[in-house]
Design an enzyme around this catalytic site. Structure first.
Site, PDB file in Angstrom:
ATOM      1  N   PRO B 144       1.158  -4.541   4.685  1.00  0.00           N
ATOM      2  CA  PRO B 144       0.575  -3.596   3.721  1.00  0.00           C
ATOM      3  C   PRO B 144       1.334  -3.515   2.395  1.00  0.00           C
ATOM      4  O   PRO B 144       1.063  -2.635   1.592  1.00  0.00           O
ATOM      5  CB  PRO B 144       0.677  -2.263   4.477  1.00  0.00           C
ATOM      6  CG  PRO B 144       1.872  -2.411   5.347  1.00  0.00           C
ATOM      7  CD  PRO B 144       2.061  -3.879   5.633  1.00  0.00           C
ATOM      8  N   GLU B 145       2.253  -4.446   2.151  1.00  0.00           N
ATOM      9  CA  GLU B 145       3.172  -4.292   1.018  1.00  0.00           C
ATOM     10  C   GLU B 145       2.498  -4.229  -0.344  1.00  0.00           C
ATOM     11  O   GLU B 145       3.008  -3.577  -1.260  1.00  0.00           O
ATOM     12  CB  GLU B 145       4.207  -5.429   1.016  1.00  0.00           C
ATOM     13  CG  GLU B 145       5.334  -5.254   2.020  1.00  0.00           C
ATOM     14  CD  GLU B 145       4.970  -5.691   3.434  1.00  0.00           C
ATOM     15  OE1 GLU B 145       3.804  -6.074   3.666  1.00  0.00           O
ATOM     16  OE2 GLU B 145       5.852  -5.660   4.299  1.00  0.00           O
ATOM     17  N   LEU B 146       1.365  -4.924  -0.510  1.00  0.00           N
ATOM     18  CA  LEU B 146       0.748  -4.950  -1.845  1.00  0.00           C
ATOM     19  C   LEU B 146       0.358  -3.558  -2.324  1.00  0.00           C
ATOM     20  O   LEU B 146       0.324  -3.294  -3.516  1.00  0.00           O
ATOM     21  CB  LEU B 146      -0.470  -5.883  -1.862  1.00  0.00           C
ATOM     22  CG  LEU B 146      -0.234  -7.219  -2.586  1.00  0.00           C
ATOM     23  CD1 LEU B 146       0.848  -8.045  -1.919  1.00  0.00           C
ATOM     24  CD2 LEU B 146      -1.503  -8.025  -2.715  1.00  0.00           C
ATOM     25  N   ARG B 147       0.080  -2.665  -1.401  1.00  0.00           N
ATOM     26  CA  ARG B 147      -0.284  -1.297  -1.807  1.00  0.00           C
ATOM     27  C   ARG B 147       0.893  -0.596  -2.485  1.00  0.00           C
ATOM     28  O   ARG B 147       0.733   0.371  -3.198  1.00  0.00           O
ATOM     29  CB  ARG B 147      -0.781  -0.478  -0.618  1.00  0.00           C
ATOM     30  CG  ARG B 147       0.304   0.280   0.124  1.00  0.00           C
ATOM     31  CD  ARG B 147      -0.242   1.072   1.285  1.00  0.00           C
ATOM     32  NE  ARG B 147      -1.031   2.201   0.857  1.00  0.00           N
ATOM     33  CZ  ARG B 147      -0.669   3.489   1.029  1.00  0.00           C
ATOM     34  NH1 ARG B 147       0.467   3.783   1.587  1.00  0.00           N
ATOM     35  NH2 ARG B 147      -1.441   4.453   0.642  1.00  0.00           N
ATOM     36  N   LEU B 148       2.100  -1.112  -2.223  1.00  0.00           N
ATOM     37  CA  LEU B 148       3.301  -0.531  -2.831  1.00  0.00           C
ATOM     38  C   LEU B 148       3.718  -1.290  -4.078  1.00  0.00           C
ATOM     39  O   LEU B 148       4.765  -1.000  -4.661  1.00  0.00           O
ATOM     40  CB  LEU B 148       4.458  -0.552  -1.825  1.00  0.00           C
ATOM     41  CG  LEU B 148       4.218   0.188  -0.522  1.00  0.00           C
ATOM     42  CD1 LEU B 148       5.299  -0.139   0.481  1.00  0.00           C
ATOM     43  CD2 LEU B 148       4.140   1.687  -0.763  1.00  0.00           C
TER      44      LEU B 148
END
Lengths: 80, 267
Positions: B144-148
């Site tokens: 889920p890193e892209l959301r950060l």
């Protein structure tokens, strides 16, 4: 081909079994977060059970913001 | 040290198999203390690798294998330092966790991640250092890193690229969606599926089977099959640290920490 009503019925049965809630107390338009008293990780568990039960893939973002069983059933229907 | 009981993890050598148990509440978020204890394990591994033939990494927490990096800890520390000054500390953390990951990745032992529940972000990256991933049917995998405003930083992309087709990596990374264990097995990520609650048992069966093989031969085979993508791993740290200085990261982390969203773990 399953109807939306059949899908809703199966979702309600699955949710009641998994979260140990009386099936008779669940309705299609219920907010399942409130009704089942579940948090985000438990919601993921429900998503996995639904995917396994209906043999579909439901990307998280398709069900994000969905909180009632009926809309959830419609999302599943579009993947069957 | 054949057994260790720590704050976030414990291990035990039993019948030639090291079982490394993760047990930090609530979902094995990987922060400073987990890193320190993983480093203790790496030190112990220098001795244990001569006495064991297999390593199983699993979680004792109900919610799953690991929800990933401890984002609340990361946000708090970066906020204290000021995000513009936090990059050296982030880089130090990443360098240290990459050392841990590389040691386990290159271990002469055959390593198994026994996964149930959530296996997200840094937790997913920890599973990816293992030779085999076994999954409970209720497991889910996600980057889920892209959301950060970030990319995975614990070596996830280079290892996933090494092990799977680039199209699968793009799907997971660029959509940020989570996939279930059945899908993960279909794309080649998961080697064996287990019934609910049975994944550790299944991993132990396999660890027991591995005892039949000559340890040195297994180690040679593994070394031949599983090169460590050092250059890409170093590049990943640079990209992560570069992104970390962008305003999107502070905003993304703040949103996560302050979120009352029902699904804060997801993009």
């Amino acid at each position: 081909m399953k109807t939306t009503e059949q899908i809703i019925d199966e979702i309600l049965t699955l949710a009641s079994t998994h979260f140990n809630v009386d099936r008779a107390t669940l309705s299609p338009d219920d907010d399942f977060f409130k009704k089942l008293g579940i948090d985000s990780l438990q919601a993921l568990g429900l998503l996995t059970r639904l995917e396994n039960h209906f043999s579909v893939e439901l990307p998280d973002y398709e069900v994000q913001g969905v909180s009632d069983f009926r809309t959830l059933a419609e999302r599943i229907e579009s993947r069957l | 040290m054949q057994t260790y009981k720590g704050d976030t993890l414990s291990w035990e050598l039993k019948d030639g198999c090291i079982e490394l148990a993760l047990h930090r509440e609530p979902a094995n978020e990987i922060g400073t203390r987990t890193l320190e204890e993983l480093e203790f394990f790496v030190d112990a591994h220098e001795t244990l690798k001569h006495e064991a033939h297999a390593l199983i990494i699993y979680s004792q927490m109900k919610h799953g294998f690991s929800a990933g990096a401890d984002l609340r800890d990361l946000y708090t520390q970066a906020k204290e330092l000021g995000f513009e000054n936090a990059e050296p500390r982030v880089r130090d953390f990443l360098n240290r966790i990459h050392v841990v990951a590389n040691v386990i990745d290159a271990s002469p032992l055959t390593t198994i991640a026994a996964v149930h529940g959530v296996c997200f972000g840094g937790g997913f990256e920890l599973a990816l250092v293992c030779d085999l991933i076994f999954a409970d049917k209720m497991a889910r995998f996600c980057f889920p890193e892209l959301r950060l405003g970030l990319i995975p930083g614990f070596g996830g992309i280079p290892r996933l690229k090494r092990d799977l087709g680039n199209a699968v990596v793009r799907d997971l990374l660029l959509t940020g969606r989570s996939i279930n264990a059945t899908k993960a097995q279909a794309v080649g990520l998961v080697s064996q599926l287990a019934a609910e609650g049975e994944v550790l048992k299944v991993a132990r069966f396999t660890a027991s089977q591995l005892k039949k093989f000559d340890r040195a031969t297994s180690a040679v085979a593994k070394q031949f099959l599983k090169p460590i993508p050092h250059a890409e791993l170093r590049q990943e740290i640079d990209i992560f640290c570069d992104l970390f200085t962008k305003p999107a990261v502070e905003a993304g982390l703040r949103k996560f920490v302050e979120s009352t969203d029902a699904l804060p773990y997801l993009p």
